[in-house]
Design a protein around this motif. Structure first.
Motif, PDB file in Angstrom:
ATOM      1  N   ARG A 190       0.827  -1.325  -0.103  1.00  0.00           N
ATOM      2  CA  ARG A 190      -0.086  -0.078   0.046  1.00  0.00           C
ATOM      3  C   ARG A 190       0.752   1.315  -0.093  1.00  0.00           C
ATOM      4  N   ARG A 191       1.962   1.312   0.693  1.00  0.00           N
ATOM      5  CA  ARG A 191       2.851   2.380   1.022  1.00  0.00           C
ATOM      6  C   ARG A 191       4.461   2.036   0.705  1.00  0.00           C
ATOM      7  N   PRO A 192       4.667   2.091  -0.426  1.00  0.00           N
ATOM      8  CA  PRO A 192       5.956   1.768  -0.720  1.00  0.00           C
ATOM      9  C   PRO A 192       6.831   2.779  -0.274  1.00  0.00           C
ATOM     10  N   ARG A 193       8.251   2.444  -0.014  1.00  0.00           N
ATOM     11  CA  ARG A 193       9.351   3.445   0.212  1.00  0.00           C
ATOM     12  C   ARG A 193      10.095   3.464  -1.031  1.00  0.00           C
ATOM     13  N   ALA A 194      10.597   4.650  -1.097  1.00  0.00           N
ATOM     14  CA  ALA A 194      11.734   4.940  -2.154  1.00  0.00           C
ATOM     15  C   ALA A 194      13.233   4.897  -1.356  1.00  0.00           C
ATOM     16  N   LEU A 195      14.051   4.191  -1.704  1.00  0.00           N
ATOM     17  CA  LEU A 195      15.561   3.934  -1.378  1.00  0.00           C
ATOM     18  C   LEU A 195      16.073   5.129  -1.555  1.00  0.00           C
ATOM     19  N   LEU A 196      15.712   6.531  -1.311  1.00  0.00           N
ATOM     20  CA  LEU A 196      16.459   7.996  -1.738  1.00  0.00           C
ATOM     21  C   LEU A 196      17.722   8.026  -1.344  1.00  0.00           C
ATOM     22  N   SER A 197      18.026   7.886   0.053  1.00  0.00           N
ATOM     23  CA  SER A 197      19.357   8.584   0.421  1.00  0.00           C
ATOM     24  C   SER A 197      20.363   7.349   0.014  1.00  0.00           C
ATOM     25  N   GLU A 198      20.002   5.862  -0.124  1.00  0.00           N
ATOM     26  CA  GLU A 198      20.798   4.843  -0.573  1.00  0.00           C
ATOM     27  C   GLU A 198      21.137   5.015  -2.189  1.00  0.00           C
ATOM     28  N   GLY A 199      20.038   5.234  -2.754  1.00  0.00           N
ATOM     29  CA  GLY A 199      20.303   5.578  -4.107  1.00  0.00           C
ATOM     30  C   GLY A 199      21.425   6.517  -4.350  1.00  0.00           C
ATOM     31  N   GLN A 200      21.404   7.775  -3.682  1.00  0.00           N
ATOM     32  CA  GLN A 200      22.101   8.820  -4.008  1.00  0.00           C
ATOM     33  C   GLN A 200      23.535   8.363  -3.630  1.00  0.00           C
ATOM     34  N   ALA A 201      23.556   7.759  -2.594  1.00  0.00           N
ATOM     35  CA  ALA A 201      24.999   7.084  -2.165  1.00  0.00           C
ATOM     36  C   ALA A 201      25.455   6.170  -2.997  1.00  0.00           C
ATOM     37  N   LEU A 202      24.720   5.291  -3.610  1.00  0.00           N
ATOM     38  CA  LEU A 202      25.357   4.211  -4.307  1.00  0.00           C
ATOM     39  C   LEU A 202      25.800   4.712  -5.642  1.00  0.00           C
ATOM     40  N   ALA A 203      25.097   5.627  -6.354  1.00  0.00           N
ATOM     41  CA  ALA A 203      25.517   6.423  -7.352  1.00  0.00           C
ATOM     42  C   ALA A 203      26.603   7.244  -7.640  1.00  0.00           C
ATOM     43  N   ARG A 204      27.118   7.394  -6.308  1.00  0.00           N
ATOM     44  CA  ARG A 204      28.459   8.255  -6.127  1.00  0.00           C
ATOM     45  C   ARG A 204      29.666   7.419  -5.983  1.00  0.00           C
ATOM     46  N   ARG A 205      29.345   5.837  -5.840  1.00  0.00           N
ATOM     47  CA  ARG A 205      30.415   5.124  -5.724  1.00  0.00           C
ATOM     48  C   ARG A 205      31.177   4.731  -7.352  1.00  0.00           C
ATOM     49  N   PRO A 206      32.412   4.514  -7.333  1.00  0.00           N
ATOM     50  CA  PRO A 206      32.897   4.358  -8.566  1.00  0.00           C
ATOM     51  C   PRO A 206      32.581   3.041  -8.994  1.00  0.00           C
ATOM     52  N   GLU A 207      32.594   2.186  -7.994  1.00  0.00           N
ATOM     53  CA  GLU A 207      32.357   0.723  -8.340  1.00  0.00           C
ATOM     54  C   GLU A 207      30.882   0.373  -9.044  1.00  0.00           C
ATOM     55  N   VAL A 208      29.951   1.326  -8.741  1.00  0.00           N
ATOM     56  CA  VAL A 208      28.682   1.008  -9.374  1.00  0.00           C
ATOM     57  C   VAL A 208      28.504   1.533 -10.509  1.00  0.00           C
ATOM     58  N   VAL A 209      28.328   0.586 -11.521  1.00  0.00           N
ATOM     59  CA  VAL A 209      28.330   0.965 -13.190  1.00  0.00           C
ATOM     60  C   VAL A 209      26.863   1.053 -13.821  1.00  0.00           C
ATOM     61  N   ALA A 210      25.858   0.254 -13.040  1.00  0.00           N
ATOM     62  CA  ALA A 210      24.483   0.350 -13.697  1.00  0.00           C
ATOM     63  C   ALA A 210      23.655   0.038 -12.796  1.00  0.00           C
ATOM     64  N   THR A 211      22.394   0.891 -12.705  1.00  0.00           N
ATOM     65  CA  THR A 211      21.230   0.774 -11.756  1.00  0.00           C
ATOM     66  C   THR A 211      20.011   0.628 -12.389  1.00  0.00           C
ATOM     67  N   ILE A 212      18.953   0.161 -11.636  1.00  0.00           N
ATOM     68  CA  ILE A 212      17.588   0.289 -12.138  1.00  0.00           C
ATOM     69  C   ILE A 212      16.661   0.025 -10.885  1.00  0.00           C
ATOM     70  N   ASP A 213      15.521   0.306 -10.872  1.00  0.00           N
ATOM     71  CA  ASP A 213      14.688  -0.037  -9.630  1.00  0.00           C
ATOM     72  C   ASP A 213      13.890  -1.082 -10.086  1.00  0.00           C
ATOM     73  N   SER A 214      13.303  -2.054  -9.150  1.00  0.00           N
ATOM     74  CA  SER A 214      12.869  -3.195  -9.491  1.00  0.00           C
ATOM     75  C   SER A 214      11.483  -2.892  -9.400  1.00  0.00           C
ATOM     76  N   SER A 215      10.771  -2.248  -9.714  1.00  0.00           N
ATOM     77  CA  SER A 215       9.473  -1.965  -9.778  1.00  0.00           C
ATOM     78  C   SER A 215       8.504  -2.861 -10.579  1.00  0.00           C
ATOM     79  N   ASP A 216       9.111  -3.573 -11.496  1.00  0.00           N
ATOM     80  CA  ASP A 216       8.445  -4.377 -12.296  1.00  0.00           C
ATOM     81  C   ASP A 216       9.024  -5.995 -12.106  1.00  0.00           C
ATOM     82  N   GLY A 217       9.590  -5.992 -11.100  1.00  0.00           N
ATOM     83  CA  GLY A 217      10.199  -7.400 -10.598  1.00  0.00           C
ATOM     84  C   GLY A 217      11.633  -7.581 -10.893  1.00  0.00           C
ATOM     85  N   LEU A 218      12.273  -8.687 -10.233  1.00  0.00           N
ATOM     86  CA  LEU A 218      13.620  -9.003 -10.473  1.00  0.00           C
ATOM     87  C   LEU A 218      13.978  -9.520 -11.555  1.00  0.00           C
TER      88      LEU A 218
END
Length: 330
Positions: A190-218
């Motif tokens: 009913r009330r999903p949460r967005a991983l806002l602070s986590e996503g911001q921190a991940l995007a700034r890590r040089p090891e992270v090369v690709a991202t997608i939110d899993s809204s449509d399933g793994l």
């Protein structure tokens, strides 16, 4: 009167963040001042009656909150900061203004939580049912944008979040399984949460090369990364938690299927360079997720292949289109 209703909704939204908004609700167009040295992110998502929600399952405030959260999740997965947006509302012929007020209370609650504003939109009659469409702008530092196409051979795939929760909640509501043990799952739906602070921190890590939110399933998310990066994905582990196993037993579901095909968890699937993977995981576990209920789950590897595909480590092939949610299939 429409004008009176718009004024009411504007009052409900009073107090939401307004950084960079020079003129908002009440004019033909909003006037915004773009932040310096930041790029603009744009996303849109909707909540439609009997597609995304049912009134016998939820309440107006939760629908409004959900509308904002699912849009924020897209911004979060790209490492951005939600800024401001507009919402188009389709009103059914027999609409109740109090329902609309409730939806906007939920919108205002989520805007305050995630730090964004609403600067306009549209109200119109709809011959069918309630529908709400939001377009959200976000900002990101120049040079920060982990796209879907960044995977290289050997990169690891991880899922950050708690997969299977929303699907369990959906099935609980759809089947009328009222066990109190499933209430956290129903709440996640009913009330999903967005991983806002986590996503911001991940995007700034040089090891992270690709991202997608899993809204449509793994499975669907893995397929999208595979196609965009032109790499195959070898799935070595499914992130099934003890919590999901317990819920699956109550629902008569296979827990791995629940995690693999279920959507609307709004977790973040990410590709991580094999160089620096250990130090990245140490940072995630000891800093990023310290004190958090969220977890990091290993899923598999990007591998070289003639045609992009999602395979399990035993060699079994999964259709590249995936089996997650698809709005074009009835």
């Amino acid at each position: 009167m429409e004008a009176d209703l718009i004024r009411e909704l504007s009052l409900i939204l009073a107090g939401t963040p307004s950084t960079g908004v020079l003129a908002g609700i009440g004019d033909d167009a909003a006037l915004l001042s773009a932040p310096k040295a930041r790029n603009i992110l744009v996303t849109t998502d909707s909540q439609r009656e009997n597609v995304h929600f049912r009134w016998d399952w939820t309440d107006p405030v939760s629908v409004g909150y959900r509308l904002v959260a699912v849009n924020v999740s897209d911004i979060a997965s790209k490492g951005g900061t939600p800024w401001t947006g507009v919402i188009a509302v389709g009103l059914p012929p027999d609409y109740d203004p109090e329902v609309l007020r409730g939806v906007y209370r939920g919108i205002a609650e989520a805007c305050r939580e995630y730090g964004c504003s609403l600067v306009g939109g549209d109200l119109s009659r709809d011959p069918g049912r309630w529908n709400f469409v939001m377009t959200l702008l976000g900002t990101a530092p120049e040079g920060v944008f982990p796209s879907r196409s960044g995977l290289s051979e050997g990169d690891a795939l991880y899922l950050l979040g708690r997969p299977g929760r929303a699907r369990a909640g959906f099935l609980s509501l759809a089947r009328g399984v009222t066990s109190e043990a499933l209430e956290p799952a129903r709440r996640a739906f009913r009330r999903p949460r967005a991983l806002l602070s986590e996503g911001q921190a991940l995007a700034r890590r040089p090891e992270v090369v690709a991202t997608i939110d899993s809204s449509d399933g793994l499975e669907r998310s893995l397929s999208e990364l595979s196609l965009a990066s032109r790499k195959s994905v070898r799935v070595e582990s499914l992130p099934v938690t003890e919590e999901v196993r317990n819920w699956s037993a109550l629902l008569g579901e296979d827990p791995e299927t629940l995690v693999w095909t279920g959507g609307e968890d709004y977790d973040i699937l990410l590709g991580v360079r094999k160089e620096g993977e250990e130090s990245f995981l140490h940072w995630v576990r000891t800093e990023l997720l310290k004190g958090s209920p969220e977890k990091i789950h290993y899923v598999g590897r990007a591998v070289k292949a003639g045609k992009p595909a999602v395979r399990f480590s035993d060699g079994s092939l999964k259709k590249i289109k995936g089996r997650g949610f698809d709005h074009t299939v009835s």
